[in-house]
Structure formats: C-alpha cells, structure tokens
Design an enzyme around this catalytic site. Structure first.
Site, PDB file in Angstrom:
ATOM      1  N   THR A   1       2.824  23.331   1.631  1.00  0.00           N
ATOM      2  CA  THR A   1       2.888  23.839   3.001  1.00  0.00           C
ATOM      3  C   THR A   1       3.165  25.339   3.008  1.00  0.00           C
ATOM      4  OG1 THR A   1       3.834  21.688   3.581  1.00  0.00           O
ATOM      5  CG2 THR A   1       3.886  23.384   5.271  1.00  0.00           C
TER       6      THR A   1
ATOM      7  N   TYR B   1       4.949  15.298  -9.155  1.00  0.00           N
ATOM      8  CA  TYR B   1       4.299  15.366  -7.841  1.00  0.00           C
ATOM      9  C   TYR B   1       3.082  14.461  -7.866  1.00  0.00           C
ATOM     10  CZ  TYR B   1       2.876  17.882  -3.526  1.00  0.00           C
ATOM     11  OH  TYR B   1       2.547  18.236  -2.252  1.00  0.00           O
TER      12      TYR B   1
ATOM     13  N   LYS C   1       8.042  13.415  -6.348  1.00  0.00           N
ATOM     14  CA  LYS C   1       7.627  13.488  -4.950  1.00  0.00           C
ATOM     15  C   LYS C   1       6.348  12.673  -4.819  1.00  0.00           C
ATOM     16  CE  LYS C   1       5.866  16.519  -1.331  1.00  0.00           C
ATOM     17  NZ  LYS C   1       5.341  17.861  -0.977  1.00  0.00           N
TER      18      LYS C   1
ATOM     19  N   ILE D   1      10.608  15.437   0.533  1.00  0.00           N
ATOM     20  CA  ILE D   1      10.167  16.827   0.545  1.00  0.00           C
ATOM     21  C   ILE D   1       9.160  16.876   1.673  1.00  0.00           C
ATOM     22  CG2 ILE D   1       8.938  18.635  -0.703  1.00  0.00           C
ATOM     23  CD1 ILE D   1      10.183  17.634  -3.269  1.00  0.00           C
TER      24      ILE D   1
END
Length: 290
Positions: free
Chosen positions: A47, A136, A164, A203
């Site tokens: 982001t 991730y 994540k 997250i």
C-alpha cells in the site's frame, strides 16, 4: 521474538504533485496513526507503493519512520527485492535503524517456486539478520503460494516467526494457524474472521483510512464482545469490499484523503481512480459515518 500482535498499519507513502515523496506529511501521518492506537506500522508496504520506490527512498523512509516512532509501536520494514543480495542489504539496513521485523516476499519473478527453493531463499535471508522475518503469502500477485507444509519448515528457522497471508482463502488461513505459526491477516474483507480464528493480528492497508475503527475492531474481538465487533464490522465492510474489488492502492489512498489522511496521490505507473470509481468509493465510505 517481537510481539507483532494487533493492527500493524500497512502505511501509505504520501507523494507531492511532482511525484516526489512528501516527507513532512509522512511524519505527520506516523504521529496520527500512533495516536489512533495502531500496534505497529509497516513502512514500504504494498500500500506504500514499495515496488515503485527506489532502495534509497525506502532507506530514507525507514530511517525517518523509525526515528518518528521512537518506540511507541512496532516498526516493520519491507525489504523485498528480486536479487537476494539486495534483500539482504535492505534487511541489514532495516535492522540497523531499529526495525522490529522485516517483511519479505518470495522471489516472485521467475525465481524458484518449489518448496525447497523457497526454503533456501528464506534460509539465506534468515542467516543474515537477527530480527523477525515476516513471510508474505499473496499468490494473486506473485504467482507463488506458500503451502502449510512449507510454512511448518519455515518457522523452524531462527527468525522466520510470522507470515502475512493476503490470499483471502480462509481455509488456508486456518491451516496456517493450525501449524502453530504466528499468522497476520492481509486480506481486508476477511479480517474479523481471521481474528476470530486465532490470527495474531493484521497487516492492514485499509487501516490507512479507518485506523480508529481497525484498532477498535481488534480490541472488541480480543475482549470477547463479538456482537459489538460485528456491528462495527458491518459499517466497515462496504468500503473494504470496494477497495478489494477495484484498484486497491489507488482506492485506499483516495479513501484516506477523503477521510483526512494523506495526499491521495499514487506514483506512476499506478493511476488515480476514475470518476465512477471515486464516486462508488465515496458511497461505500458513507456507512462509516453512520
């Protein structure tokens, strides 16, 4: 091992009109998000448009961010790169400026996709640092899915202590949790279900525009007030569904600007929302004000 529980804000990177980073707004946002109660901040998140930042820009952001945080919440830095030596260099820098953890994507462009290859990649990164690694899992973006069996191997590494999971598959998410790994949700529309299933936290990109609500949701679930949590969730959900089904980063940044957080600008090659999408997002946000 750092306690990365709760809402770890996947923080935006604010830009000026000319495409340069607006560092003054960045530092102001750090203060405002901490005041809203977030438990951690991820600098250089997706982001935050990490793919479109240079290594030098990332390093400066991380240095300024860690200094601004001053221990008030956890600091997480994304150090992903295609070249392993660069991942290690970025990771060592993040550790040197006081990061509590790094977040690292698998080698996502024509790199190894088999379990042994992925394990060796993370093993090399793990050996280079002394802070937590957050793996991730975002197969829709990388083309690589971390399997529960691979995760069992990865968490045996000294520093690979979190993952994540942004895939949005609640079945796999629960399989991850069942391995005993520390799982952080990364799929906005499944957040409350991940919290209830036992995720350590999130997250969370949407927390850029609803930081207070995100923290409140987490706290309500942790306190066992599930009814109140779902009441809040249904106010949040329209905007969470909207951003997930449109241009994610541009939507989050536009929503953030509408709610008074940041400049709303994206960096090329990303593009601003169309007028129709901007109007749809405005309507989706209305339930937050009710």
């Amino acid at each position: 091992m750092a306690e990365l529980v709760g809402v770890n804000l996947a923080m935006q990177t604010p830009f000026n009109e000319d495409g340069t980073i607006d560092y003054r707004t960045f530092e102001d946002l750090v203060d405002r998000y901490i005041d809203a109660g977030v438990h951690g901040i991820v600098f250089g998140s997706g982001t935050g448009q990490h793919p479109y930042l240079t290594e030098e820009e990332c390093n400066k952001l991380y240095e300024l961010g860690a200094k601004r945080v001053q221990g008030r919440c956890n600091v997480i830095c994304q150090t992903s790169a295609l070249n392993v030596d660069e991942v290690i260099r970025r990771s060592k820098h993040a550790e040197s400026i006081g990061a509590n953890a790094i977040m690292v994507l698998p080698p996502y462009f024509e790199g190894p996709s088999d379990d042994d290859g992925l394990f060796e990649f993370y093993k090399e990164v793990d050996a280079s640092i002394g802070i937590d690694i957050i793996g991730y899992n975002i197969p829709q973006a990388t083309g690589i899915a971390v399997s529960p069996s691979l995760l069992k191997r990865l968490v045996e590494l000294p520093n690979y202590n979190y993952i994540k999971d942004s895939a949005g598959d609640i079945t796999t998410h629960q399989e991850f949790i069942s391995t005993g790994a520390n799982v952080l949700n990364g799929c906005d529309p499944t957040t409350i279900f991940a919290f209830l299933a036992g995720a350590k936290g999130a997250i969370w990109g949407a927390a850029n525009f609803l930081p207070t609500e995100a923290v409140k949701l987490y706290n309500l679930v942790q306190s066992g007030d599930v009814s109140a949590a779902f009441t809040l969730w249904h106010k949040m959900l329209p905007s969470l569904l909207f951003i997930w089904r449109t241009e994610y980063v541009a939507s989050v940044l536009h929503a953030s600007k509408l709610r008074g957080f940041g400049t709303g600008r994206v960096r090329k090659p990303l593009r601003a929302l169309s007028k129709d999408h901007a109007e749809g997002l405005r309507k989706a946000l209305a339930t937050l004000e009710g």
